[in-house]
Write a protein that holds these residues in place. Structure first.
Motif, PDB file in Angstrom:
ATOM      1  N   ASN A 139       4.830 -53.548 -20.266  1.00  0.00           N
ATOM      2  CA  ASN A 139       6.185 -53.076 -20.009  1.00  0.00           C
ATOM      3  C   ASN A 139       7.155 -54.241 -20.187  1.00  0.00           C
ATOM      4  O   ASN A 139       6.992 -55.296 -19.559  1.00  0.00           O
ATOM      5  CB  ASN A 139       6.284 -52.518 -18.596  1.00  0.00           C
ATOM      6  CG  ASN A 139       5.264 -51.415 -18.360  1.00  0.00           C
ATOM      7  OD1 ASN A 139       5.487 -50.269 -18.711  1.00  0.00           O
ATOM      8  ND2 ASN A 139       4.122 -51.771 -17.764  1.00  0.00           N
ATOM      9  N   THR A 158      18.575 -55.273 -28.335  1.00  0.00           N
ATOM     10  CA  THR A 158      17.448 -54.347 -28.500  1.00  0.00           C
ATOM     11  C   THR A 158      16.835 -54.405 -29.900  1.00  0.00           C
ATOM     12  O   THR A 158      15.616 -54.542 -30.051  1.00  0.00           O
ATOM     13  CB  THR A 158      17.892 -52.903 -28.186  1.00  0.00           C
ATOM     14  OG1 THR A 158      18.481 -52.855 -26.892  1.00  0.00           O
ATOM     15  CG2 THR A 158      16.706 -51.953 -28.235  1.00  0.00           C
ATOM     16  N   MET A 175      13.094 -55.846 -30.605  1.00  0.00           N
ATOM     17  CA  MET A 175      12.038 -54.946 -31.060  1.00  0.00           C
ATOM     18  C   MET A 175      11.425 -55.444 -32.371  1.00  0.00           C
ATOM     19  O   MET A 175      10.212 -55.322 -32.577  1.00  0.00           O
ATOM     20  CB  MET A 175      12.581 -53.529 -31.240  1.00  0.00           C
ATOM     21  CG  MET A 175      12.820 -52.774 -29.936  1.00  0.00           C
ATOM     22  SD  MET A 175      11.392 -52.765 -28.818  1.00  0.00           S
ATOM     23  CE  MET A 175      10.121 -52.015 -29.817  1.00  0.00           C
ATOM     24  N   VAL A 195      10.937 -50.824 -22.177  1.00  0.00           N
ATOM     25  CA  VAL A 195      10.078 -50.236 -23.191  1.00  0.00           C
ATOM     26  C   VAL A 195       8.613 -50.439 -22.815  1.00  0.00           C
ATOM     27  O   VAL A 195       8.255 -51.450 -22.205  1.00  0.00           O
ATOM     28  CB  VAL A 195      10.364 -50.847 -24.589  1.00  0.00           C
ATOM     29  CG1 VAL A 195      10.037 -52.331 -24.630  1.00  0.00           C
ATOM     30  CG2 VAL A 195       9.625 -50.105 -25.695  1.00  0.00           C
ATOM     31  N   ARG A 196       7.788 -49.450 -23.163  1.00  0.00           N
ATOM     32  CA  ARG A 196       6.355 -49.486 -22.861  1.00  0.00           C
ATOM     33  C   ARG A 196       5.570 -49.628 -24.151  1.00  0.00           C
ATOM     34  O   ARG A 196       5.776 -48.863 -25.097  1.00  0.00           O
ATOM     35  CB  ARG A 196       5.968 -48.183 -22.159  1.00  0.00           C
ATOM     36  CG  ARG A 196       4.512 -48.059 -21.818  1.00  0.00           C
ATOM     37  CD  ARG A 196       4.190 -46.637 -21.427  1.00  0.00           C
ATOM     38  NE  ARG A 196       3.880 -45.797 -22.580  1.00  0.00           N
ATOM     39  CZ  ARG A 196       3.753 -44.482 -22.529  1.00  0.00           C
ATOM     40  NH1 ARG A 196       3.936 -43.846 -21.395  1.00  0.00           N
ATOM     41  NH2 ARG A 196       3.451 -43.791 -23.614  1.00  0.00           N
ATOM     42  N   TYR A 233       4.923 -47.495 -29.081  1.00  0.00           N
ATOM     43  CA  TYR A 233       5.808 -47.845 -27.964  1.00  0.00           C
ATOM     44  C   TYR A 233       6.745 -46.683 -27.656  1.00  0.00           C
ATOM     45  O   TYR A 233       6.947 -45.781 -28.465  1.00  0.00           O
ATOM     46  CB  TYR A 233       6.616 -49.112 -28.277  1.00  0.00           C
ATOM     47  CG  TYR A 233       7.579 -48.967 -29.437  1.00  0.00           C
ATOM     48  CD1 TYR A 233       8.894 -48.556 -29.236  1.00  0.00           C
ATOM     49  CD2 TYR A 233       7.167 -49.241 -30.750  1.00  0.00           C
ATOM     50  CE1 TYR A 233       9.774 -48.424 -30.292  1.00  0.00           C
ATOM     51  CE2 TYR A 233       8.039 -49.110 -31.819  1.00  0.00           C
ATOM     52  CZ  TYR A 233       9.350 -48.700 -31.582  1.00  0.00           C
ATOM     53  OH  TYR A 233      10.220 -48.557 -32.623  1.00  0.00           O
ATOM     54  N   GLN A 234       7.328 -46.730 -26.467  1.00  0.00           N
ATOM     55  CA  GLN A 234       8.295 -45.704 -26.062  1.00  0.00           C
ATOM     56  C   GLN A 234       9.247 -46.290 -25.032  1.00  0.00           C
ATOM     57  O   GLN A 234       8.820 -46.947 -24.079  1.00  0.00           O
ATOM     58  CB  GLN A 234       7.591 -44.473 -25.471  1.00  0.00           C
ATOM     59  CG  GLN A 234       8.558 -43.334 -25.148  1.00  0.00           C
ATOM     60  CD  GLN A 234       7.852 -42.100 -24.590  1.00  0.00           C
ATOM     61  OE1 GLN A 234       6.884 -42.213 -23.844  1.00  0.00           O
ATOM     62  NE2 GLN A 234       8.337 -40.915 -24.941  1.00  0.00           N
ATOM     63  N   PHE A 235      10.534 -46.064 -25.230  1.00  0.00           N
ATOM     64  CA  PHE A 235      11.522 -46.470 -24.235  1.00  0.00           C
ATOM     65  C   PHE A 235      11.499 -45.464 -23.089  1.00  0.00           C
ATOM     66  O   PHE A 235      11.337 -44.262 -23.308  1.00  0.00           O
ATOM     67  CB  PHE A 235      12.921 -46.535 -24.858  1.00  0.00           C
ATOM     68  CG  PHE A 235      13.162 -47.774 -25.684  1.00  0.00           C
ATOM     69  CD1 PHE A 235      13.710 -48.903 -25.110  1.00  0.00           C
ATOM     70  CD2 PHE A 235      12.820 -47.802 -27.026  1.00  0.00           C
ATOM     71  CE1 PHE A 235      13.922 -50.052 -25.863  1.00  0.00           C
ATOM     72  CE2 PHE A 235      13.022 -48.933 -27.790  1.00  0.00           C
ATOM     73  CZ  PHE A 235      13.574 -50.070 -27.210  1.00  0.00           C
ATOM     74  N   TYR A 236      11.688 -45.971 -21.884  1.00  0.00           N
ATOM     75  CA  TYR A 236      11.567 -45.085 -20.720  1.00  0.00           C
ATOM     76  C   TYR A 236      12.683 -44.054 -20.656  1.00  0.00           C
ATOM     77  O   TYR A 236      12.480 -42.950 -20.135  1.00  0.00           O
ATOM     78  CB  TYR A 236      11.513 -45.917 -19.428  1.00  0.00           C
ATOM     79  CG  TYR A 236      10.129 -46.433 -19.142  1.00  0.00           C
ATOM     80  CD1 TYR A 236       9.227 -45.692 -18.401  1.00  0.00           C
ATOM     81  CD2 TYR A 236       9.702 -47.661 -19.652  1.00  0.00           C
ATOM     82  CE1 TYR A 236       7.947 -46.156 -18.153  1.00  0.00           C
ATOM     83  CE2 TYR A 236       8.421 -48.135 -19.413  1.00  0.00           C
ATOM     84  CZ  TYR A 236       7.544 -47.375 -18.664  1.00  0.00           C
ATOM     85  OH  TYR A 236       6.270 -47.825 -18.436  1.00  0.00           O
TER      86      TYR A 236
END
Length: 668
Positions: A495, A503, A507, A348-349, A525-528
């Motif tokens: 990252n 998860t 989170m 995750v970013r 945030y965003q998961f790759y």
């Protein structure tokens, strides 16, 4: 946020809700916001004179409130800052898409040209007198504002852009559906005509001429088309919200009421009605009353050739769409599940503030949690690499995309090292790794004394080569990349590699820590794996559009072939009766009737294969990495279209084969 000077408000029509349109910015620290932004930040209160903070750093004073930009505007922003403020100065950054250089901050220059000015001579003069632009722009070009939405090919441009390829697809499919509908109307009209032959014959007997018969057919056709149009409007009104959500746009039914669209629509409805009715009108009005009552109007081979051609066109389109659909889905699966060169699962970013004063605190708190396996701060990540650096290598000096990262980059992303050594103490701030593409581009055969960015004091010693990984989409070929192990630039991303199975809990912990450290910043945030899905979302819409319209085209084609089946079984009614009297069974009769359709389907399939291959091959050119168009794709498509055809006509063939022969021969 858009940086603009005061002339922006005089060149474009910008309606003001509050503030002075003649003096939008009171000073360099003034800001103009949209009406919706004002409501978000200040409610219903007049916000003039109130302060807002940009990037949690710069305090600006609201000097104006404007109406929101229209949904169909290429120019869009929520906040307009004063370009006279040094913090928001323009940067030379808008480049041609063919230029490999990368810049971060785009800008546009709008010119309002005087009437009767010849654009070619103006562009020539501008290039000759380019002045300060010459070091930055190779050639000045102008684009009409009306062309920006579909034709702007500059990289880094902030203009809202449409997808001309997707628009062409929708227009092509609309045309295909119309063609199929017209063909269907002709076929179904012909199928029903046997029941109306007596009516036509009687009209001719009592004095109706060919002109009157043609007028009757065309009137019916136009009435059907007009009725269909109003039904279509109702369907569009109901389905438009879902269609807008599907395409991510905002369309309104009122668009077709605007001039000249309304005239085009009305004209099109009548043209379609005439095209659909003119064929049957000319054919059936040409028969004499005597021939109609004799019942031999089906014996004209030219007419059967025409029917067969129309049916072949229908099934050619359907077969081509099925082939395209299979290849598109195959390509989407290929790019979505391909090995990207780094491990995107459980990664995750987090977008972090440019002020890195609390970065170490965040790293330490997250690093201590059991649900987090690895953590790495970077400037630039796959999908968001905006920085470039000159390689400084003699003969191979070019701007190379860079990622600045801490030493845990390799472990966090799961990048594979294929050449070189591991990081050692003292490497930080002095070393880097490059990808395979960069290694090949530089023409090296080893890493001994190899340095990246020689222009910098000491440069960065290249210690390893990483296996290529996709840091953009598979639409583009992988380009040279360098990962610099340095904190010299502000990190923008954190990252985090999460332990599998934890998860949700992890989170929740990350959000809690974020709120403690950055209470003024909303976590983003965003998961790759979601990022990978997002970059191919437009392609998925493309595939879904093809699927929907392929289903529609096949349904229309099935109606057409059903009409033809009814037509042919009616035309061969006596033949079938005679064959049954002579002992032919149901299977024999069904085989006799289906044989004609199988021939038509096979012909359609042979024609569809090269057409579909050309279409999907052209679409696949959009991807640097693409799947193969295997033979089984065509075989499967042929089987599907044959099954659909036989399934459609099977029951009509069975009905004709099981009919009592006495009914067809009682008057013979």
């Amino acid at each position: 946020i858009m940086s603009a000077d005061k002339s922006f408000f005089t060149m474009f029509t910008i309606p003001f809700v509050y503030g002075n349109p003649n003096k939008p910015f009171e000073n360099s620290n003034s800001v103009v916001i949209t009406e919706s932004t004002a409501k978000k930040l200040f409610g219903k209160v007049n916000p003039i004179g109130k302060q807002i903070k940009i990037f949690n750093s710069w305090e600006l004073v609201v000097s104006g409130v404007i109406k929101d930009f229209p949904d169909n505007s290429s120019i869009n922003a929520s906040i307009l800052v004063n370009a006279q403020n040094n913090k928001f100065k323009f940067s030379f950054s808008c480049t041609s898409s063919s230029d490999s250089s990368s810049y971060r901050y785009p800008f546009n220059i709008y010119l309002q040209v005087k009437k009767n000015v010849e654009l070619k001579s103006l562009i020539s003069k501008m290039n000759n007198d380019a002045g300060i632009f010459k070091p930055y722009i190779k050639k000045i070009e102008l684009m009409p504002l009306t062309d920006v939405y579909l034709s702007d090919n500059t990289t880094g441009s902030s203009n809202k852009k449409g997808n001309p390829a997707f628009l062409e697809l929708l227009l092509s499919i609309a045309l295909i559906v119309l063609i199929l509908a017209v063909i269907n109307y002709i076929n179904l009209n012909a199928a029903q005509q046997n029941k109306r032959n007596k009516e036509t014959g009687i009209r001719k007997t009592i004095g109706a001429g060919r002109r009157e018969i043609i007028f009757l057919f065309l009137t019916e056709s136009i009435l059907v088309t007009v009725t269909a149009f109003f039904l279509a409007l109702s369907i569009v009104e109901i389905t438009l919200p879902a269609f807008n959500a599907f395409l991510g746009i905002h369309l309104s039914l009122f668009l077709i009421l605007q001039f000249p669209v309304n005239l085009i629509v009305i004209f099109s409805v009548f043209i379609i009605g005439i095209l659909a009715g003119i064929g049957p009108a000319l054919i059936f009005s040409s028969f004499s009353a005597a021939r109609i009552f004799r019942g031999d109007i089906f014996k004209n081979k030219k007419k059967s050739y025409l029917r067969n051609i129309l049916t072949v066109i229908q099934f050619t389109i359907s077969a081509a769409l099925i082939i395209c659909l299979i290849v598109i889905q195959k390509q989407l699966n290929f790019v979505k599940y391909a090995n990207l060169g780094f491990n995107k699962e459980q990664l995750v970013r987090l977008d972090i503030p440019s002020d890195n004063s609390k970065l170490t605190v965040l790293e330490n708190k997250l690093g201590d949690y059991s649900g987090i396996k690895n953590i790495c701060a970077t400037l630039g990540v796959p999908g968001e690499i905006n920085e470039t650096m000159g390689s400084g290598i003699k003969g191979k000096d070019k701007m190379v995309s860079i990622i600045a990262a801490d030493t845990s980059f390799i472990n966090t992303f799961g990048v594979h090292i294929i050449k070189g050594r591991k990081l050692e103490p003292g490497d930080f701030g002095k070393t880097c790794i490059i990808n395979e593409t960069a290694y090949k581009y530089f023409g090296w055969d080893n890493l001994t004394n190899k340095v990246f960015n020689n222009g910098r004091a000491g440069g960065f010693k290249v210690i390893a080569v990483a296996k290529d990984f996709n840091f953009t989409s598979m639409h583009k070929a992988i380009e040279p990349l360098a990962v610099l192990f340095t904190h010299n630039q502000s990190m923008l991303y954190m990252n985090v590699r999460i332990v599998k199975g934890s998860t949700a809990q992890t989170m929740n912990y990350i959000k809690k820590v974020w709120t403690e450290i950055y209470p003024d910043y909303h976590i983003k945030y965003q998961f790759y794996d979601e990022w990978v899905d997002s970059i191919y979302r437009q392609d998925e819409k493309f595939g879904e559009a093809i699927a929907m319209f392929a289903l529609l085209a096949i349904t229309i084609s099935c109606l057409g072939i059903l009409g033809l089946a009814v037509f042919l079984s009616e035309a061969r009614r006596k033949e079938i009766g005679i064959r049954k009297v002579h002992g032919a069974g149901v299977i024999n009769i069904m085989g006799l009737l289906n044989k004609d359709f199988i021939k038509l389907v096979l012909v359609s399939f042979v024609i569809a294969c090269p057409i579909a291959w050309f279409a999907v091959n052209k679409w696949l050119q959009n991807f640097a990495y693409r799947t193969k168009i295997n033979w089984w794709v065509f075989a499967l498509s042929g089987f599907i279209i044959l099954f659909i055809a036989l399934f459609t006509v099977g029951w009509q063939a069975y009905k004709a084969a099981t009919a009592n022969p006495v009914e067809s021969l009682r008057y013979e």
